[in-house]
Write a protein that holds these residues in place. Structure first.
Motif, PDB file in Angstrom:
ATOM      1  N   SER A   1     127.540 -38.513 -41.230  1.00 20.83           N
ATOM      2  CA  SER A   1     128.645 -39.193 -41.670  1.00 20.83           C
ATOM      3  C   SER A   1     129.979 -38.280 -41.207  1.00 20.83           C
ATOM      4  O   SER A   1     131.433 -38.764 -40.672  1.00 20.83           O
ATOM      5  N   SER A   2     130.061 -36.943 -41.291  1.00 14.08           N
ATOM      6  CA  SER A   2     131.022 -36.160 -40.790  1.00 14.08           C
ATOM      7  C   SER A   2     131.213 -36.277 -39.369  1.00 14.08           C
ATOM      8  O   SER A   2     132.394 -36.151 -38.888  1.00 14.08           O
ATOM      9  N   ALA A   3     130.199 -36.225 -38.396  1.00 13.76           N
ATOM     10  CA  ALA A   3     130.163 -36.388 -37.015  1.00 13.76           C
ATOM     11  C   ALA A   3     130.846 -37.881 -36.719  1.00 13.76           C
ATOM     12  O   ALA A   3     131.602 -37.775 -35.723  1.00 13.76           O
ATOM     13  N   LEU A   4     130.455 -38.743 -37.302  1.00 16.34           N
ATOM     14  CA  LEU A   4     131.196 -40.052 -37.092  1.00 16.34           C
ATOM     15  C   LEU A   4     132.539 -40.076 -37.195  1.00 16.34           C
ATOM     16  O   LEU A   4     133.298 -40.715 -36.616  1.00 16.34           O
ATOM     17  N   ALA A   5     132.801 -39.710 -38.576  1.00 12.06           N
ATOM     18  CA  ALA A   5     134.231 -39.489 -38.810  1.00 12.06           C
ATOM     19  C   ALA A   5     135.295 -38.683 -38.077  1.00 12.06           C
ATOM     20  O   ALA A   5     136.354 -38.989 -37.347  1.00 12.06           O
ATOM     21  N   ALA A   6     134.658 -37.596 -37.488  1.00 13.36           N
ATOM     22  CA  ALA A   6     135.384 -36.654 -36.711  1.00 13.36           C
ATOM     23  C   ALA A   6     135.383 -37.306 -35.279  1.00 13.36           C
ATOM     24  O   ALA A   6     136.402 -37.012 -34.556  1.00 13.36           O
ATOM     25  N   ALA A   7     134.627 -38.160 -34.679  1.00 12.43           N
ATOM     26  CA  ALA A   7     134.562 -38.961 -33.618  1.00 12.43           C
ATOM     27  C   ALA A   7     135.538 -40.251 -33.615  1.00 12.43           C
ATOM     28  O   ALA A   7     135.667 -40.616 -32.588  1.00 12.43           O
ATOM     29  N   GLY A   8     136.068 -40.473 -34.850  1.00 14.96           N
ATOM     30  CA  GLY A   8     136.948 -41.586 -35.082  1.00 14.96           C
ATOM     31  C   GLY A   8     136.485 -42.916 -35.203  1.00 14.96           C
ATOM     32  O   GLY A   8     137.214 -44.004 -34.802  1.00 14.96           O
ATOM     33  N   VAL A   9     135.236 -43.054 -35.816  1.00 14.92           N
ATOM     34  CA  VAL A   9     134.337 -44.276 -35.947  1.00 14.92           C
ATOM     35  C   VAL A   9     135.317 -45.273 -36.962  1.00 14.92           C
ATOM     36  O   VAL A   9     135.622 -44.620 -37.988  1.00 14.92           O
ATOM     37  N   THR A  10     135.769 -46.391 -36.659  1.00 12.10           N
ATOM     38  CA  THR A  10     136.276 -47.130 -37.693  1.00 12.10           C
ATOM     39  C   THR A  10     135.746 -48.600 -37.886  1.00 12.10           C
ATOM     40  O   THR A  10     135.905 -49.150 -38.613  1.00 12.10           O
ATOM     41  N   GLY A  11     134.565 -48.787 -36.945  1.00 17.51           N
ATOM     42  CA  GLY A  11     133.968 -50.047 -37.325  1.00 17.51           C
ATOM     43  C   GLY A  11     132.824 -50.082 -38.404  1.00 17.51           C
ATOM     44  O   GLY A  11     132.882 -49.346 -39.157  1.00 17.51           O
ATOM     45  N   ASP A  12     132.350 -51.150 -38.711  1.00 18.66           N
ATOM     46  CA  ASP A  12     131.128 -51.471 -39.737  1.00 18.66           C
ATOM     47  C   ASP A  12     130.087 -50.101 -39.428  1.00 18.66           C
ATOM     48  O   ASP A  12     129.708 -49.968 -38.218  1.00 18.66           O
ATOM     49  N   VAL A  13     129.578 -49.712 -40.465  1.00 15.16           N
ATOM     50  CA  VAL A  13     128.622 -48.849 -40.454  1.00 15.16           C
ATOM     51  C   VAL A  13     127.469 -49.161 -41.448  1.00 15.16           C
ATOM     52  O   VAL A  13     127.722 -49.412 -42.559  1.00 15.16           O
TER      53      VAL A  13
END
Length: 458
Positions: free
Chosen positions: A297-309
């Protein structure tokens, strides 16, 4: 060879393996003469099923003396026609070579027969607290020998590497019936040429693999699978690159697209994962000794993910998310025999290539449809073309030349087989092909081992 000569060979072979294991009934041999895609067909007078390396060696010796060509075949899950008797060769099946040794927990290795299914090997490793890291959707039918013959990659290459990276030793029968056996499994063994590495990826043209010593990796019990929706592929590629840098326990990074997902859901009766459709979907899997969910979750947030997960942490939900990706192949096959092109591209070029591809295909084959999925972490794209005749190779030619012009490979993990041998020159120089031929002639001077794959006609 004249029929009476072949009958004499089969009689001798029956004396080696037993008459029940020389199968001549066309109804029984038919599944051995067509590849998994249904695109490549052949014929065979008999399927030979030896039960030991000694029997297999004797069979090869008889065939060499009589100059009878043979096609080694494992689970017959290949996708490029590499295990099909294209010109009436005998089929030499390794499915009865199912010996599976006890796991050496200290070395982290196991010895497996060529006919062992990948899923059976995985189960044996897990029972000892380890894993066999090569994994693919055809795990229940793909065999150790077949995956070595093609140097299969699969889902976990970004973390563990492909089949060649797991090989610690090999047993094989050469074209004269002699047996080479080097199964000690020493991590450091610098005594000359690496025959295991040479045979791996040779598609049964240099020898018939009968067993292998394979490296295992730690079993990491905590696992998370995440499915993410993206508006465009360029953003997805960038996110995966950032996640890989920040998440050392990442096992897999897969990509598929809205049209493929819709087909999978229609064919398999699945519900789409999100309330809306996204143009691009990326599936990520991570495993470790500790729960990696927060790190993912932290890696996705740091990568700037904004879509559905969507997140799967238990076995059921993880399998449900993987089904969206793994069932692409079977769903596409319901539309007729596809042209399956497993390509590898430099990651920076992947978005532009995928954006151009459907238009290029439609321009040359208006009735065709393009279906894409693959391993976004290592640039391996699986291109599937439906709506064209199995023997119409115009689109294949166009795509392979596009790939080569981008610095990519026409085969990432399926091998060359018969499907791609005429395009081998796009990735291999004339000097390399000549070297391939010299090696082939040295190990198989009569030319009986899988003679119609890999190398184009001279």
């Amino acid at each position: 060879m004249a029929r009476h000569g072949l009958d004499a060979v089969l009689t001798r072979v029956a004396g080696i393996v037993g008459s029940p294991h020389v199968v001549v009934d066309p109804e029984v041999t038919r599944p051995y003469t067509v590849d998994w895609t249904g695109r490549f067909h052949g014929t065979t007078p008999a399927v030979i099923r030896p039960g030991s390396v000694e029997e297999l060696a004797e069979v090869v010796r008889v065939c060499a003396e009589a100059r009878v060509a043979i096609v080694p075949q494992g689970g017959n899950t290949g996708l490029v026609g590499g295990g099909v008797p294209l010109e009436g060769e005998l089929v030499l099946s390794t499915r009865r070579l199912t010996a599976l040794g006890e796991v050496d927990e200290i070395a982290g290795q196991v010895t497996a027969g060529a006919g062992v299914a990948i899923s059976a090997l995985q189960e044996r490793a897990r029972a000892a607290g380890l894993e066999y890291p090569v994994d693919l959707a055809a795990r229940d039918s793909a065999t150790v020998g077949g995956t070595i013959a093609t140097n299969a990659g699969g889902l976990h290459v970004i973390r563990w590497g492909g089949t060649r990276a797991q090989l610690r030793g090999i047993e094989a029968v050469l074209a004269d019936g002699s047996v080479v056996r080097h199964l000690g499994g020493l991590p450091k063994d610098n005594t000359g040429l690496d025959l295991a590495g040479l045979l791996c990826g040779s598609e049964g043209t240099l020898g018939v693999v009968t067993a292998a010593r394979l490296a295992l990796v730690p079993r990491l019990p905590e696992r998370v699978v995440t499915l993410v929706g993206f508006e465009d592929l360029r953003a997805a590629v960038a996110v995966v690159a950032r996640v890989r840098r920040g998440l050392s326990c990442l096992n897999a990074a897969e990509v598929f697209f809205a049209d493929g997902l819709a087909l999978v859901c229609e064919v398999e009766g699945l519900r789409e994962p999100f309330g809306r459709s996204w143009p691009v979907y990326v599936l990520l899997e991570a495993s470790d000794h500790d729960d990696p969910t927060e790190r993912m979750s932290s890696a996705l947030a740091a990568a700037g993910v904004t879509g559905d997960v969507a997140v799967g942490t238990d076995a059921r939900t993880r399998a449900e998310l993987w089904a969206y990706r793994e069932r692409h192949t079977s769903a596409i096959n319901t539309l007729g025999p596809p042209h399956k092109l497993d390509l590898s591209l430099p990651l920076p070029m992947l978005p532009d290539f995928i954006a151009r591809l459907p238009e290029v295909v439609a321009r040359h084959a208006p009735s065709a449809r393009t279906w894409l999925f693959g391993h976004i972490g290592d640039g391996n794209l699986h291109v599937n073309i439906t709506g064209t005749a199995p023997d119409d190779e115009e689109v294949d030619d166009i795509i392979f030349r596009m790939v080569a012009s981008c610095g990519g490979s026409i085969s990432a993990e399926h091998g060359i087989g018969t499907a791609k041998k005429r395009w081998l020159h796009l990735n291999r120089s004339a000097a390399e092909v000549r070297a391939f031929r010299r090696i082939k002639r040295a190990l198989d001077p009569v030319g009986i081992l899988n003679p119609n794959v890999l190398l184009p006609p001279e």
